[in-house]
Design an enzyme around this catalytic site. Structure first.
Site, PDB file in Angstrom:
ATOM      1  N   SER A 240       0.790  -1.233   0.000  1.00 53.23           N
ATOM      2  CA  SER A 240       0.000   0.000   0.000  1.00 53.23           C
ATOM      3  C   SER A 240       0.822   1.284   0.000  1.00 53.23           C
ATOM      4  O   SER A 240       0.244   2.369  -0.092  1.00 53.23           O
ATOM      5  CB  SER A 240      -0.946   0.018   1.205  1.00 53.23           C
ATOM      6  OG  SER A 240      -2.059  -0.814   0.967  1.00 53.23           O
TER       7      SER A 240
ATOM      8  N   LYS B  30       3.316   6.591   4.637  1.00 55.83           N
ATOM      9  CA  LYS B  30       2.370   5.515   4.326  1.00 55.83           C
ATOM     10  C   LYS B  30       2.897   4.145   4.734  1.00 55.83           C
ATOM     11  O   LYS B  30       4.078   3.848   4.589  1.00 55.83           O
ATOM     12  CB  LYS B  30       2.067   5.517   2.821  1.00 55.83           C
ATOM     13  CG  LYS B  30       0.908   4.624   2.435  1.00 55.83           C
ATOM     14  CD  LYS B  30      -0.401   5.160   2.962  1.00 55.83           C
ATOM     15  CE  LYS B  30      -1.531   4.152   2.821  1.00 55.83           C
ATOM     16  NZ  LYS B  30      -1.410   3.022   3.789  1.00 55.83           N
TER      17      LYS B  30
ATOM     18  N   LYS C  56       0.112   3.833  -2.637  1.00 52.09           N
ATOM     19  CA  LYS C  56      -0.874   4.906  -2.536  1.00 52.09           C
ATOM     20  C   LYS C  56      -0.246   6.297  -2.429  1.00 52.09           C
ATOM     21  O   LYS C  56      -0.940   7.302  -2.624  1.00 52.09           O
ATOM     22  CB  LYS C  56      -1.807   4.627  -1.357  1.00 52.09           C
ATOM     23  CG  LYS C  56      -2.715   3.433  -1.623  1.00 52.09           C
ATOM     24  CD  LYS C  56      -3.374   2.902  -0.376  1.00 52.09           C
ATOM     25  CE  LYS C  56      -4.231   1.678  -0.736  1.00 52.09           C
ATOM     26  NZ  LYS C  56      -4.552   0.839   0.419  1.00 52.09           N
TER      27      LYS C  56
ATOM     28  N   SER D 258      -5.953   3.582   4.599  1.00 52.22           N
ATOM     29  CA  SER D 258      -5.380   2.779   3.522  1.00 52.22           C
ATOM     30  C   SER D 258      -6.473   2.106   2.702  1.00 52.22           C
ATOM     31  O   SER D 258      -6.354   0.944   2.309  1.00 52.22           O
ATOM     32  CB  SER D 258      -4.405   1.729   4.077  1.00 52.22           C
ATOM     33  OG  SER D 258      -3.569   1.229   3.063  1.00 52.22           O
TER      34      SER D 258
END
Length: 382
Positions: A56, A213, A59, A112
């Protein structure tokens, strides 16, 4: 232009040769990097160029492309059915509801949300495939040569990968957008009837953390991109496949701040030198430093400065005009530079059809007296 290599004691703090640098911290990550966000200097690296799945942390690119393609974060998107029910982490979007891009970015960066990523992609580009194409194009623009995106959320796919080094380059680009920094540094928020809590535990555990992140898939393992700020210096840490990422990031960031503090090499507005000035009643003109120059340095590193400046200036001179340049280097590599600019204006006092003295004499007794007084002044007077 005159070039001078030397040491500016008023601007630089230099030390002599010292023992080799201490090794970086021992960490668990299979790939890692620590970078000074503003200069881009790499402070630590371990398998930083190894291509790996990034989960993730993908992102971060989704968020970057979203704000660059759709700067109006209050733009409203109507959620389509195909954007809902995406596997994995979610902000639980419902078909037909309306959310702003800002709200979807909160769902993307805090919770997320894989559904938020798909909704952002579809809302900004019209369809997910086009948006993913934009992601890859932006990666190429940033020089991310070992990166490829196949989706906007990082769900497991062999064609979705990057390196620690490339992800640090992406993180630097994200930090240029204050609206993204504000969102990813938020610990919790309520948007669109949902309470979202940031998955990044470093916001609570590490003083000065300003987010970035998290990520996880079975193949990628735990992935994490973080940024922290201390005394005006920002550091970016990236770890891929790391069993102990929270502690490893704290260790990396501590190491960076302690070993490579941001050092002020030049201060904006500081007077640098008085230049002889021809063609003006002012015999000299002051030159000052245009902008701050900072660079992360160890206590053992020496800095050299190259001064590029003419031996004298010629009137007329305008305040703020470029007079020369300072260029700083460490071990032969340029680490910073700034202009030298004139601190004030000075007119050309020479007569168009004759010399300065004849112009003054032509002005009568008052001008003549002024000319004689100017000639009697010591050279160092301004």
């Amino acid at each position: 232009m005159k070039r001078v290599w030397g040491t500016l004691l008023s601007l630089l703090l230099l030390t002599g040769t010292a023992p080799a640098l201490a090794a970086g911290p021992a960490i668990s990550a299979q790939s890692a990097i620590l970078v000074d966000a503003d200069s881009g200097r790499v402070l630590y690296a371990h398998n930083a160029g190894e291509e790996r799945p990034i989960a993730s942390t993908t992102k971060l690119m989704t968020a970057l492309v979203a704000v660059e393609s759709t700067p109006e974060l209050d733009a409203v998107f109507t959620i389509r059915r195909e954007w809902t029910g995406i596997e994995g982490s979610s902000m639980y979007l419902k078909a037909g509801e309306q959310l702003t891009l800002r709200e979807l970015l909160c769902g993307l960066m805090l919770s997320s949300g894989n559904d938020a990523a798909v909704a952002i992609a579809g809302g900004c580009a019209g369809d997910v495939e086009t948006f993913v194409g934009w992601m890859n194009r932006r990666a190429a623009d940033l020089g991310m040569e070992h990166t490829h995106f196949s989706n906007p959320n990082g769900l497991q796919d062999e064609d979705n990968y990057s390196t620690a080094r490339d992800m640090a380059a992406l993180a630097r680009a994200v930090l240029e957008h204050e609206e993204l920094v504000e969102i990813m540094s938020t610990k919790s928020i309520t948007v669109a009837g949902r309470t979202l809590v940031n998955h990044n535990k470093l916001l609570w555990r590490y003083e000065g953390c300003i987010g970035m992140k998290t990520g996880y898939t079975e193949k990628a393992g735990r992935t994490l991109v973080s940024c922290a700020q201390r005394d005006g210096q920002r550091l970016i840490a990236v770890t891929l496949f790391d069993r102990d990422d929270w502690n490893d990031h704290a260790a990396l960031l501590d190491y960076g701040f302690e070993t490579y503090p941001s050092t002020l090499l030049a201060r904006a507005g500081k007077e640098f030198r008085m230049l002889p000035l021809e063609g003006s009643l002012n015999r000299f003109i002051p030159v000052e430093v245009y902008s701050d120059v900072r660079y992360p340095l160890t206590a053992q590193e020496r800095v050299k400065v190259e001064v590029i400046l003419p031996e004298r200036a010629e009137a007329p001179v305008e305040r703020g005009a470029i007079a020369g340049q300072l260029r700083f280097s460490v071990d032969g590599e340029t680490v910073g530079e700034t202009y030298l600019v004139y601190s004030r204006s000075a007119a050309d006092d020479r007569a168009r059809g004759g010399g300065l003295l004849s112009r003054l004499l032509g002005g009568g007794e008052a001008a003549c007296a002024s000319a004689m007084w100017a000639l009697l002044l010591p050279q160092e007077r301004i």
